[in-house]
Design an enzyme around this catalytic site. Structure first.
Site, PDB file in Angstrom:
ATOM      1  N   CYS A 133       0.837  -1.189   0.000  1.00 44.33           N
ATOM      2  CA  CYS A 133       0.000   0.000   0.000  1.00 44.33           C
ATOM      3  C   CYS A 133       0.878   1.247   0.000  1.00 44.33           C
ATOM      4  O   CYS A 133       2.046   1.199   0.351  1.00 44.33           O
ATOM      5  CB  CYS A 133      -0.898   0.012   1.232  1.00 44.33           C
ATOM      6  SG  CYS A 133      -1.704  -1.564   1.571  1.00 44.33           S
ATOM      7  N   ARG A 157       2.172   0.708  -6.998  1.00 46.88           N
ATOM      8  CA  ARG A 157       2.283  -0.291  -5.941  1.00 46.88           C
ATOM      9  C   ARG A 157       1.067  -1.223  -5.915  1.00 46.88           C
ATOM     10  O   ARG A 157       1.084  -2.245  -5.239  1.00 46.88           O
ATOM     11  CB  ARG A 157       2.430   0.410  -4.584  1.00 46.88           C
ATOM     12  CG  ARG A 157       3.694   1.254  -4.488  1.00 46.88           C
ATOM     13  CD  ARG A 157       3.699   2.128  -3.250  1.00 46.88           C
ATOM     14  NE  ARG A 157       3.934   1.396  -2.028  1.00 46.88           N
ATOM     15  CZ  ARG A 157       5.127   1.166  -1.484  1.00 46.88           C
ATOM     16  NH1 ARG A 157       6.210   1.601  -2.087  1.00 46.88           N
ATOM     17  NH2 ARG A 157       5.250   0.510  -0.367  1.00 46.88           N
ATOM     18  N   TRP A 162      -4.170  -2.005  -0.638  1.00 50.10           N
ATOM     19  CA  TRP A 162      -4.266  -3.337  -1.241  1.00 50.10           C
ATOM     20  C   TRP A 162      -4.855  -4.236  -0.162  1.00 50.10           C
ATOM     21  O   TRP A 162      -4.266  -4.434   0.886  1.00 50.10           O
ATOM     22  CB  TRP A 162      -2.882  -3.828  -1.673  1.00 50.10           C
ATOM     23  CG  TRP A 162      -2.889  -5.212  -2.217  1.00 50.10           C
ATOM     24  CD1 TRP A 162      -2.784  -6.374  -1.512  1.00 50.10           C
ATOM     25  CD2 TRP A 162      -3.018  -5.599  -3.591  1.00 50.10           C
ATOM     26  NE1 TRP A 162      -2.829  -7.452  -2.351  1.00 50.10           N
ATOM     27  CE2 TRP A 162      -2.972  -7.014  -3.632  1.00 50.10           C
ATOM     28  CE3 TRP A 162      -3.159  -4.894  -4.782  1.00 50.10           C
ATOM     29  CZ2 TRP A 162      -3.070  -7.725  -4.824  1.00 50.10           C
ATOM     30  CZ3 TRP A 162      -3.247  -5.612  -5.967  1.00 50.10           C
ATOM     31  CH2 TRP A 162      -3.210  -7.002  -5.975  1.00 50.10           C
ATOM     32  N   ASN A 173       0.340   0.275   6.264  1.00 48.95           N
ATOM     33  CA  ASN A 173       0.773  -0.718   5.299  1.00 48.95           C
ATOM     34  C   ASN A 173       1.360  -1.879   6.085  1.00 48.95           C
ATOM     35  O   ASN A 173       2.221  -1.675   6.934  1.00 48.95           O
ATOM     36  CB  ASN A 173       1.833  -0.127   4.360  1.00 48.95           C
ATOM     37  CG  ASN A 173       2.333  -1.140   3.345  1.00 48.95           C
ATOM     38  OD1 ASN A 173       1.694  -2.142   3.096  1.00 48.95           O
ATOM     39  ND2 ASN A 173       3.485  -0.861   2.762  1.00 48.95           N
ATOM     40  N   GLY A 174       0.915  -3.107   5.824  1.00 43.86           N
ATOM     41  CA  GLY A 174       1.462  -4.249   6.533  1.00 43.86           C
ATOM     42  C   GLY A 174       0.383  -5.203   7.002  1.00 43.86           C
ATOM     43  O   GLY A 174      -0.783  -5.098   6.611  1.00 43.86           O
ATOM     44  N   GLU A 219      20.017 -22.732  -4.192  1.00 49.18           N
ATOM     45  CA  GLU A 219      19.846 -21.294  -4.387  1.00 49.18           C
ATOM     46  C   GLU A 219      21.009 -20.509  -3.792  1.00 49.18           C
ATOM     47  O   GLU A 219      21.487 -19.538  -4.398  1.00 49.18           O
ATOM     48  CB  GLU A 219      18.519 -20.840  -3.765  1.00 49.18           C
ATOM     49  CG  GLU A 219      18.243 -19.341  -3.832  1.00 49.18           C
ATOM     50  CD  GLU A 219      18.133 -18.787  -5.237  1.00 49.18           C
ATOM     51  OE1 GLU A 219      18.050 -17.543  -5.366  1.00 49.18           O
ATOM     52  OE2 GLU A 219      18.134 -19.560  -6.220  1.00 49.18           O
ATOM     53  N   LYS A 230      23.420 -18.112  -6.050  1.00 48.00           N
ATOM     54  CA  LYS A 230      23.620 -16.687  -5.761  1.00 48.00           C
ATOM     55  C   LYS A 230      25.110 -16.369  -5.624  1.00 48.00           C
ATOM     56  O   LYS A 230      25.587 -15.368  -6.144  1.00 48.00           O
ATOM     57  CB  LYS A 230      22.895 -16.298  -4.469  1.00 48.00           C
ATOM     58  CG  LYS A 230      21.409 -16.135  -4.619  1.00 48.00           C
ATOM     59  CD  LYS A 230      21.074 -14.905  -5.439  1.00 48.00           C
ATOM     60  CE  LYS A 230      19.669 -14.987  -6.002  1.00 48.00           C
ATOM     61  NZ  LYS A 230      19.518 -15.951  -7.106  1.00 48.00           N
ATOM     62  N   GLU A 273      26.832 -16.510  -9.131  1.00 44.64           N
ATOM     63  CA  GLU A 273      26.497 -15.534 -10.156  1.00 44.64           C
ATOM     64  C   GLU A 273      26.931 -14.112  -9.826  1.00 44.64           C
ATOM     65  O   GLU A 273      27.113 -13.312 -10.745  1.00 44.64           O
ATOM     66  CB  GLU A 273      24.998 -15.581 -10.488  1.00 44.64           C
ATOM     67  CG  GLU A 273      24.042 -15.193  -9.392  1.00 44.64           C
ATOM     68  CD  GLU A 273      22.582 -15.386  -9.808  1.00 44.64           C
ATOM     69  OE1 GLU A 273      22.300 -15.445 -11.019  1.00 44.64           O
ATOM     70  OE2 GLU A 273      21.716 -15.465  -8.915  1.00 44.64           O
ATOM     71  N   HIS A 296      28.187 -39.761  -1.180  1.00 40.93           N
ATOM     72  CA  HIS A 296      28.169 -40.416  -2.486  1.00 40.93           C
ATOM     73  C   HIS A 296      29.033 -39.672  -3.505  1.00 40.93           C
ATOM     74  O   HIS A 296      28.795 -39.769  -4.709  1.00 40.93           O
ATOM     75  CB  HIS A 296      26.733 -40.543  -3.001  1.00 40.93           C
ATOM     76  CG  HIS A 296      25.875 -41.402  -2.126  1.00 40.93           C
ATOM     77  ND1 HIS A 296      26.005 -42.767  -2.066  1.00 40.93           N
ATOM     78  CD2 HIS A 296      24.889 -41.080  -1.245  1.00 40.93           C
ATOM     79  CE1 HIS A 296      25.139 -43.264  -1.206  1.00 40.93           C
ATOM     80  NE2 HIS A 296      24.451 -42.258  -0.688  1.00 40.93           N
ATOM     81  N   LYS A 329      18.958  -9.786 -16.998  1.00 40.14           N
ATOM     82  CA  LYS A 329      17.807  -9.929 -16.101  1.00 40.14           C
ATOM     83  C   LYS A 329      16.740 -10.828 -16.708  1.00 40.14           C
ATOM     84  O   LYS A 329      16.152 -11.658 -16.025  1.00 40.14           O
ATOM     85  CB  LYS A 329      17.214  -8.542 -15.794  1.00 40.14           C
ATOM     86  CG  LYS A 329      16.075  -8.566 -14.783  1.00 40.14           C
ATOM     87  CD  LYS A 329      16.546  -9.069 -13.432  1.00 40.14           C
ATOM     88  CE  LYS A 329      15.436  -9.080 -12.405  1.00 40.14           C
ATOM     89  NZ  LYS A 329      15.846  -9.780 -11.174  1.00 40.14           N
TER      90      LYS A 329
END
Length: 606
Positions: A2, A27, A74, A98-99, A478, A482, A485, A501, A601
């Protein structure tokens, strides 16, 4: 996400509040409202729908005052409606928020017991009543505000008017951003620099847990302990405010810190916290599905792996996941009765789009989990499940990853209910857990200082191993991705049980081992694998939770303790430390964090 604006001005503020709210339309929102204060009295105007509907209300019922707050909402708690639109008022208090307030039901019951009457279904109104409760008990506004903040569990940014206190707005942030703008004899509060951009380029970014009081000439800022603090002021150009980094050196750093708010926005789209239900838009009959086929690349593929664990565990629905670039070339056996889900931040990833079209050609129903709602992928599928995390500028995906995992977590809960694997009470319990995620992600980001210290040694390494079990094995992938990259250090992620293994041959005193193991059903086995590594000289960085830290095998070089969380959301909570580790290692190595070499991107070629 929001939008918030607050102005203590020298001239009428209604038009300026509207101007700022228009800048915050990006937003996402479903209603809007403003409140102004004049002569000690507060008046408000609210409208369902777009800002033009609010402008129409103000044309019929104008507001004239030099102090005011505004909001684009929102919907989280309570359906989109004028009654649920912000600002909310209780007694002397009018505020915007907001939250997500996780403990709103408990607080609401307490306030109703003392005779307070609520007008909306929102969690926000609880905050207004709580502040007014302390005012009624004789507390001064700032003291009442602090007492209320101390009772809140969750994520929030707030802007508050107190009837009878002219030229005075209070604000606070935890898990959602809030900035202070400084003008000539005027002060402002806003969701971001863009909100205050039409009025000033002098911006102060509040830090986690800060609260503030502004008048015409100054901002009095306090940290979460109530101690007065100074925060640096920055000059932000109008163009930079469109995609600004705030206090952060890089967009990636900012986007890691954006995750509590981004996750909150995503979750709000997929759960009804009042009813305790998960809701997935579109005509998908989960009970009738034979299986789900996920196709994705890179970080989106890893998010899909996390989703596979959750969907199969909760809904007993088979999930196949494949790297899109391999999927289309191996002549996969596809049959109607399956749902194909394409996952892509941009919605334009060429390999994923080609795999999706193959599924369509085989007669499968299709869905897309995307950030870009106007993308090719979103236009071509039967169902779109947006991740709602806002623009992601850094090439290395962070907040899009946790947003994708949030969507798949909600999907797992919805599918489990539809397939009769859980009852209504269990669905409500899982929804309550999912609502905790933004707060716990914010707490997990609080490990940053510990991560910085670890990064010094990791930056010297040539090879790094990441280990985990269950969903943490996906996070191990992941974390390694990160680090590779953006820092260009060779790293590999493994399911910890696979260590013996083959990969254990790589372990020596020069190889840092990052072990991800919250105290869950996999913990004992993960601890055993960690002991195997340490027995061979491996330098272990153990990322766990409080209970896991208590039972940690002796010998870990570093133990980092993330907040305790239910297994449903532990992948979300544990993501921030591995993202921050990659980020700080890359910074130490002098790499171009936001634009790492050879990467783009959006990969729109095969």
């Amino acid at each position: 996400m929001c939008g918030i604006i607050g102005i203590v001005g020298k001239a009428p503020v209604s038009d300026r509040l509207i101007e700022s709210l228009k800048r915050l339309e990006y937003r996402g929102y479903d209603s809007a409202g403003v409140a102004v204060q004049r002569g000690g009295r507060v008046e408000r105007r609210r409208a369902l729908g777009k800002i033009r509907a609010l402008e129409a209300v103000l044309a019929e019922q104008p507001l004239t005052a030099e102090i005011g707050i505004g909001h684009t909402r929102w919907a989280t708690h309570g359906a989109p409606s004028e009654r649920n639109a912000h600002p909310h008022t209780a007694g002397r208090v009018t505020l915007v928020h907001n939250g997500i307030i996780e403990n709103f039901a408990e607080l609401k019951a307490e306030l109703q017991a003392e005779g307070r009457v609520f007008e909306s279904e929102t969690d926000t109104e609880v905050v207004a009543h709580l502040i007014d409760h302390y005012l009624a008990a004789g507390a001064a506004p700032l003291a009442a505000f602090k007492s209320a903040l101390d009772r809140l569990t969750g994520a929030y940014a707030l802007a508050v008017l107190i009837e009878g206190r002219d030229n005075f707005i209070m604000g606070a942030r935890r898990g959602s951003p809030l900035v202070v703008g400084t003008g000539a004899g005027e002060m402002f509060l806003g969701s971001d620099a863009l909100a205050v951009g039409p009025f000033t380029n002098k911006v102060t970014y509040l830090e986690e847990g800060d609260y503030v009081a502004i008048d015409h000439d100054r901002a009095e800022i306090f940290d979460e302990t109530g101690t007065p603090v100074e925060r640096p002021m920055k000059i932000v150009s109008a163009s930079a405010a469109l995609v600004e980094k705030g206090n952060y050196r890089h967009f990636m750093e900012k986007e890691i810190h954006d995750q509590p708010e981004g996750c909150q926005h995503t979750i709000a789209a997929y759960i009804d916290p009042i009813a305790g239900r998960a809701r997935m838009a579109g005509d998908v009959d989960f009970a009738a599905l034979d299986r789900i086929q996920i196709v994705a690349c890179g970080t989106s593929y890893i998010a899909g792996l996390v989703g596979k664990y959750l969907i199969e565990k909760l809904a007993d629905l088979p999930v196949d996941i494949e790297i899109a670039s391999e999927f289309r070339y191996r002549e996969p056996a596809l049959r109607p009765g399956a749902l194909a889900i394409a996952m892509s931040q941009s919605g334009e990833t060429a390999d994923t789009l080609a795999a999706l079209r193959l599924c369509q050609a085989k007669g499968l129903k299709t869905a897309a989990v995307v950030n870009a709602q106007e993308s090719t992928m979103a236009r071509e599928v039967d169902v779109v499940w947006p991740i709602h995390c806002g623009p992601e500028i850094g090439v290395a995906s962070t907040k899009a990853f946790t947003a994708q995992v949030s969507v798949l977590t909600a999907l797992a809960v919805a599918a489990a209910r539809a397939r009769g694997r859980i009852d209504a009470a269990e669905e409500q319990r899982l929804v309550r857990i999912l609502l905790e995620a933004p707060r716990l992600i914010a707490e997990s980001i609080g490990l940053e200082d510990a991560v910085k210290a670890v990064a010094v040694d990791i930056a010297k390494a040539r090879d790094v191993l990441y280990l985990g079990r269950g969903p943490m094995s996906a996070l191990a992938l992941e974390g390694a991705l990160k680090l590779k990259e953006i820092s260009y250090i060779h790293a590999e992620g493994y399911a910890a049980g696979e260590l013996k293994h083959g990969p254990i041959a790589l372990v020596d005193e020069h190889t840092p081992i990052i072990v991800l193991a919250p105290y869950d059903s996999y913990y004992e086995k993960s601890a055993s694998n960690m002991s195997e590594v340490m027995a061979r000289g491996g330098q272990v960085v153990f990322i766990t939770d409080p209970e896991g830290a208590k039972h940690a095998p002796a010998g870990a070089k570093v133990v980092m303790t993330a907040p305790a969380s239910d297994p449903l959301i532990s992948p979300l909570v544990m993501s921030a430390p591995i993202q921050l580790l990659a980020y700080h290692v890359a910074v130490l190595k002098g790499a171009d964090v936001d634009q790492p070499r050879n990467l783009a991107k959006s990969v729109t070629v095969e």
